[in-house]
Design a protein around this motif. Structure first.
Motif, PDB file in Angstrom:
ATOM      1  N   LEU A   1       5.595 -23.140 -14.341  1.00 43.64           N
ATOM      2  CA  LEU A   1       4.267 -22.748 -13.886  1.00 43.64           C
ATOM      3  C   LEU A   1       3.393 -22.321 -15.061  1.00 43.64           C
ATOM      4  N   GLU A   2       2.108 -22.313 -14.770  1.00 40.60           N
ATOM      5  CA  GLU A   2       1.104 -22.021 -15.772  1.00 40.60           C
ATOM      6  C   GLU A   2       0.291 -20.857 -15.232  1.00 40.60           C
ATOM      7  N   ASP A   3       0.160 -19.825 -16.022  1.00 36.54           N
ATOM      8  CA  ASP A   3      -0.604 -18.648 -15.622  1.00 36.54           C
ATOM      9  C   ASP A   3      -2.097 -19.002 -15.614  1.00 36.54           C
ATOM     10  N   THR A   4      -2.761 -18.773 -14.490  1.00 33.55           N
ATOM     11  CA  THR A   4      -4.189 -19.107 -14.442  1.00 33.55           C
ATOM     12  C   THR A   4      -5.026 -17.981 -15.041  1.00 33.55           C
ATOM     13  N   LEU A  50      -1.797 -15.311 -10.265  1.00 27.01           N
ATOM     14  CA  LEU A  50      -1.923 -16.649  -9.692  1.00 27.01           C
ATOM     15  C   LEU A  50      -1.435 -17.678 -10.698  1.00 27.01           C
ATOM     16  N   TYR A  51      -0.554 -18.562 -10.229  1.00 20.30           N
ATOM     17  CA  TYR A  51      -0.029 -19.617 -11.079  1.00 20.30           C
ATOM     18  C   TYR A  51      -0.452 -20.977 -10.552  1.00 20.30           C
ATOM     19  N   ARG A  52      -0.278 -21.967 -11.414  1.00 24.42           N
ATOM     20  CA  ARG A  52      -0.539 -23.357 -11.044  1.00 24.42           C
ATOM     21  C   ARG A  52       0.686 -24.154 -11.502  1.00 24.42           C
ATOM     22  N   TYR A  84       4.291 -27.651  -3.345  1.00 19.34           N
ATOM     23  CA  TYR A  84       3.218 -28.566  -2.962  1.00 19.34           C
ATOM     24  C   TYR A  84       2.665 -28.257  -1.574  1.00 19.34           C
ATOM     25  N   LYS A 142       2.813 -26.988 -13.293  1.00 15.32           N
ATOM     26  CA  LYS A 142       2.577 -27.936 -14.378  1.00 15.32           C
ATOM     27  C   LYS A 142       2.831 -29.352 -13.862  1.00 15.32           C
ATOM     28  N   GLU A 152      -3.424 -25.029  -4.634  1.00 18.19           N
ATOM     29  CA  GLU A 152      -3.253 -25.317  -6.061  1.00 18.19           C
ATOM     30  C   GLU A 152      -2.861 -24.062  -6.836  1.00 18.19           C
ATOM     31  N   LYS A 153      -3.528 -22.950  -6.540  1.00 13.55           N
ATOM     32  CA  LYS A 153      -3.167 -21.689  -7.181  1.00 13.55           C
ATOM     33  C   LYS A 153      -2.414 -20.831  -6.181  1.00 13.55           C
TER      34      LYS A 153
END
Lengths: 246, 246
Positions: free
Chosen positions: A205-208, A222-224, A167, A226, A171-172
């Motif tokens: 994480l979520e792959d952007t 780059l990840y974001r 945090y 979840k 964000e990415k």
DNA sequence: CAAATAGTGTCTGTTAGACACTATATG
DNA sequence: CATATAGTGTCTAACAGACACTATTTG
């Protein structure tokens, strides 16, 4: 409610009891230029005028519904935004921490991306990001030095069993970035493979789909985060000691 | 201190600002007859008169130097003794939790052996140990139900990575006793071998040389906690979920 | 001896540590 | 191609889970 109780409430006089003063003090961390930084404010009024302190203040009984509201309000006043992470740290209360009176401060740890508040902070002179080593040489108000150390230590613990530190990033972000941040928090190098593996396995994480190039070398994915990833705790810690928490 | 500051302090009027009322509420647990129990007090005065609540109260600015002092004082008043374990839990503060005013309560989790306070508690009618299932059917004051649940959840977490719950047992206790307590906290059976192994490897307990016979079966060895064992955390959790901490 | 409880031996499964390897970018 | 950074393959070590086994007590 009984008649007796109604009667009691109507005649209840808060001022009859001597109460401590109550403040809320958020410790806002960010990660920038490979360093952990904490937000401090130069106090314009006594006590401890001119010294640096946490961006906190008194609970506003009319406008704050909860303690968290107070924390968010003060952070918004100083940074212009609300942080994506805010968690109660600990409450410090004793007879001597504030010269004015017996005093209680409810402290929070907050995290935010540096660039989120860069614009707003640049407009004011009395608010700044301070690296942890710099703290030693700054005159700090009240017991804020102790509070910051404790927040720092709690964040270190979280780096051992969660990805909460994320945090403090935009964000990415890339996995190498997140690992570097954990390494700064833990003050030790981490195995790239172990670090990636546990995060991948937990699907945090979520792959952007995007990549970021550092101008040399292979670009990183780059990840974001979840939604629920902040609450996730690994069953097994990274091996940065088995002790402490207080 | 500057002259200005001295002047400011002399004329500082605490009453000028509207402050919340501040209380301290310890949640004292014990383990007795294979159940976890929490200490409640029947309120003799409004608000929530006659309802059951935590053994807390206002900070006494003259006699309490710290918040912890307040917690210990209230516990001593109700149980006659001071508990071997006391740790700050969380602070609850908002505009509605107390009918009288905006209110802040600093909560603590405390643990004690049942027999330590049995004698004192037997002498008073308004203090009793309540099992957790019983809570649902008791009229609870303020938000004390929520606070107890949260304390309970934190203690559950600690059972996964520490032997802190041992403070709810007598000074000398057996490993099967400690395991049972953990099983009650975690609401699941534990492998005897795993439980013993991790505690032995971490050298958290000290053999007293004594044994305790349960009137049938092989007598169990009596152990005593070592001084620093409460602060020890295992690197790897027992597998009661990887989530949450609230 | 049977029943009950305490405590051990030992195999398996999971996951972090170590570290050499491959992949993809720049110049 | 050299260099730099991202990301993988794979072996080892540590430790929790499972469960059958032995040990020590009472009656």
């Amino acid at each position: 409610m009984t008649n007796d109780e109604q009667d009691y409430l109507e005649h209840y006089d808060k001022q009859a009891y001597d109460a401590p003063i109550v403040t809320v003090d958020p410790v806002l961390f960010t990660y920038h230029e490979e360093q952990l930084k904490v937000l401090l404010v130069q106090r314009s009024r006594p006590p401890d005028q001119q010294m640096w302190g946490l961006p906190g203040g008194f609970v506003d009984l009319k406008n704050d519904a909860t303690l968290e509201d107070t924390a968010l309000r003060k952070l918004r006043e100083k940074t212009g935004v609300v942080p994506p992470y805010l968690e109660q740290l600990q409450t410090f209360g004793n007879a001597w921490r504030d010269k004015r009176s017996w005093s209680v401060t409810v402290c929070y740890t907050a995290l935010i991306a540096h660039q989120e508040c860069a614009a707003h902070i640049a407009t004011v002179a009395d608010v700044r990001w301070v690296t942890l080593p710099e703290l030693a040489s700054l005159p700090l108000a009240f017991d804020h030095g102790t509070i910051i150390q404790q927040a720092r230590e709690r964040l270190r613990q979280k780096a051992l069993y969660s990805i909460v530190p994320a945090y403090a990033l935009p964000e990415k972000f890339t996995l190498p970035e997140l690992q570097q941040l954990h390494e700064v928090l833990l003050e030790m190098p981490l195995q790239k493979k172990s670090f990636r593996r546990r995060i991948e396995q937990a699907e945090l994480l979520e792959d952007t789909g995007e990549k970021r190039a550092e101008s040399s070398g292979r670009p990183a994915t780059l990840y974001r985060m979840k939604a629920e990833s902040g609450a996730y705790t690994f069953l097994r810690n990274l091996s940065g000691a088995g002790d402490a928490e207080a």
